[in-house]
Design a protein around this motif. Structure first.
Motif, mmCIF file in Angstrom:
data_model
loop_
_atom_site.group_PDB
_atom_site.id
_atom_site.type_symbol
_atom_site.label_atom_id
_atom_site.label_comp_id
_atom_site.label_asym_id
_atom_site.label_seq_id
_atom_site.Cartn_x
_atom_site.Cartn_y
_atom_site.Cartn_z
ATOM 1 N N GLY A 57 0.823 -1.214 0.000
ATOM 2 C CA GLY A 57 0.000 0.000 0.000
ATOM 3 C C GLY A 57 0.852 1.256 0.000
ATOM 4 O O GLY A 57 0.523 2.247 -0.657
ATOM 5 N N LEU A 58 1.965 1.211 0.723
ATOM 6 C CA LEU A 58 2.903 2.342 0.714
ATOM 7 C C LEU A 58 3.536 2.488 -0.658
ATOM 8 O O LEU A 58 3.670 3.599 -1.172
ATOM 9 C CB LEU A 58 3.966 2.155 1.802
ATOM 10 C CG LEU A 58 5.058 3.218 1.883
ATOM 11 C CD1 LEU A 58 4.479 4.628 2.026
ATOM 12 C CD2 LEU A 58 5.999 2.907 3.041
ATOM 13 N N LEU A 59 3.927 1.366 -1.266
ATOM 14 C CA LEU A 59 4.480 1.433 -2.621
ATOM 15 C C LEU A 59 3.466 2.045 -3.580
ATOM 16 O O LEU A 59 3.817 2.884 -4.419
ATOM 17 C CB LEU A 59 4.888 0.047 -3.111
ATOM 18 C CG LEU A 59 5.342 0.019 -4.573
ATOM 19 C CD1 LEU A 59 6.648 0.763 -4.759
ATOM 20 C CD2 LEU A 59 5.451 -1.405 -5.069
ATOM 21 N N GLU A 60 2.214 1.648 -3.463
ATOM 22 C CA GLU A 60 1.164 2.217 -4.320
ATOM 23 C C GLU A 60 1.093 3.730 -4.139
ATOM 24 O O GLU A 60 0.957 4.473 -5.117
ATOM 25 C CB GLU A 60 -0.182 1.581 -4.008
ATOM 26 C CG GLU A 60 -0.281 0.145 -4.462
ATOM 27 C CD GLU A 60 -1.533 -0.571 -3.968
ATOM 28 O OE1 GLU A 60 -2.358 0.051 -3.261
ATOM 29 O OE2 GLU A 60 -1.678 -1.758 -4.287
ATOM 30 N N ALA A 61 1.217 4.199 -2.905
ATOM 31 C CA ALA A 61 1.200 5.646 -2.657
ATOM 32 C C ALA A 61 2.413 6.321 -3.280
ATOM 33 O O ALA A 61 2.303 7.414 -3.854
ATOM 34 C CB ALA A 61 1.146 5.925 -1.150
ATOM 35 N N VAL A 62 3.568 5.680 -3.206
ATOM 36 C CA VAL A 62 4.785 6.232 -3.821
ATOM 37 C C VAL A 62 4.605 6.301 -5.329
ATOM 38 O O VAL A 62 4.898 7.330 -5.953
ATOM 39 C CB VAL A 62 6.032 5.387 -3.450
ATOM 40 C CG1 VAL A 62 7.230 5.758 -4.318
ATOM 41 C CG2 VAL A 62 6.365 5.547 -1.974
ATOM 42 N N VAL A 63 4.126 5.226 -5.928
ATOM 43 C CA VAL A 63 3.922 5.208 -7.378
ATOM 44 C C VAL A 63 2.874 6.238 -7.774
ATOM 45 O O VAL A 63 3.053 6.982 -8.751
ATOM 46 C CB VAL A 63 3.562 3.797 -7.881
ATOM 47 C CG1 VAL A 63 3.134 3.825 -9.344
ATOM 48 C CG2 VAL A 63 4.757 2.861 -7.694
ATOM 49 N N ASP A 64 1.766 6.318 -7.032
ATOM 50 C CA ASP A 64 0.741 7.327 -7.331
ATOM 51 C C ASP A 64 1.345 8.724 -7.296
ATOM 52 O O ASP A 64 1.061 9.554 -8.163
ATOM 53 C CB ASP A 64 -0.422 7.248 -6.337
ATOM 54 C CG ASP A 64 -1.318 6.045 -6.566
ATOM 55 O OD1 ASP A 64 -1.236 5.417 -7.639
ATOM 56 O OD2 ASP A 64 -2.108 5.730 -5.643
ATOM 57 N N ASP A 65 2.181 8.978 -6.302
ATOM 58 C CA ASP A 65 2.855 10.266 -6.183
ATOM 59 C C ASP A 65 3.739 10.526 -7.403
ATOM 60 O O ASP A 65 3.739 11.623 -7.961
ATOM 61 C CB ASP A 65 3.680 10.287 -4.888
ATOM 62 C CG ASP A 65 4.230 11.649 -4.565
ATOM 63 O OD1 ASP A 65 3.432 12.603 -4.436
ATOM 64 O OD2 ASP A 65 5.468 11.767 -4.432
ATOM 65 N N GLN A 66 4.474 9.509 -7.837
ATOM 66 C CA GLN A 66 5.350 9.655 -9.002
ATOM 67 C C GLN A 66 4.548 9.805 -10.296
ATOM 68 O O GLN A 66 4.941 10.560 -11.180
ATOM 69 C CB GLN A 66 6.319 8.474 -9.104
ATOM 70 C CG GLN A 66 7.327 8.410 -7.978
ATOM 71 C CD GLN A 66 8.238 9.620 -7.945
ATOM 72 O OE1 GLN A 66 8.748 10.063 -8.963
ATOM 73 N NE2 GLN A 66 8.437 10.173 -6.763
ATOM 74 N N VAL A 67 3.430 9.079 -10.392
ATOM 75 C CA VAL A 67 2.567 9.203 -11.576
ATOM 76 C C VAL A 67 2.022 10.623 -11.665
ATOM 77 O O VAL A 67 1.993 11.234 -12.739
ATOM 78 C CB VAL A 67 1.425 8.162 -11.553
ATOM 79 C CG1 VAL A 67 0.340 8.496 -12.570
ATOM 80 C CG2 VAL A 67 1.992 6.766 -11.804
#
Length: 186
Positions: A57-67
């Motif tokens: 879930g944290l990785l998803e937040a990081v990727v969402d932030d990068q997207v």
């Protein structure tokens, strides 16, 4: 009082996402622990599952932030698009893309889908900044975006591994020469 709590929660979340992005770029997703992230963010490690559920879930937040940041990682479509691409290669955050790539290509990787979204955002950023009429005749803009994102990732990886062997200015000049109809080459 509720407003302050909301702001504090949002700040904690932002600090955790920033710390995780930096650590994932430095150590990789699998090698980064909750303890590493909490220490870097200066926040209790119990906050991570509270905000994100788990490490994925944290990785998803990081990727969402990068997207979200990928299209805005370049300045608005003004100026030389190739300069913008080369500036992107030099950004420290670009290292995250390279580090995650090594894990994303593995069959069954939990980050594969997230990395694919990141690539899609980067391709959209290219398409928004390099007009189709700047490409050689008969060039498919979407295929060019795939090629350029791949080149950026490859150049960045080579530059990070052996900066003394990769002359980014020469790379930019070569890319410009390959696009004779591109901006600044008319």
């Amino acid at each position: 009082m509720a407003t302050r709590r909301i702001e504090s929660t949002q700040e904690s979340r932002r600090l955790l996402v920033t710390a995780a992005a930096e650590l994932f770029a430095e150590k990789g997703y699998r090698q980064t622990s909750f303890i590493d992230i909490a220490d870097k963010a200066g926040i209790s490690r119990g906050s991570i599952p509270w905000h994100f559920g788990n490490k994925l879930g944290l990785l998803e937040a990081v990727v969402d932030d990068q997207v979200q940041a990928a299209p805005s990682g370049f300045p608005p479509p003004a100026g030389d698009p190739l300069d913008q691409v080369m500036d992107f290669i030099r950004r420290p955050a670009t290292r995250l893309f390279i580090t995650l790539l090594a894990e994303a290509v593995e069959v069954g990787s939990p980050i594969r889908e997230h990395y694919a979204r990141l690539h899609a955002a980067l391709r959209q950023g290219v398409l928004a900044r390099i007009p189709a009429d700047a490409l050689p005749p008969g060039t498919d803009p979407e295929a060019f975006a795939v090629l350029l994102v791949g080149a950026v990732i490859g150049v960045h990886a080579q530059w990070r591994v052996a900066p003394e062997a990769v002359d980014l200015e020469s790379v930019q000049a070569t890319l410009r020469a390959l696009l004779p109809a591109g901006p600044g080459n008319a």
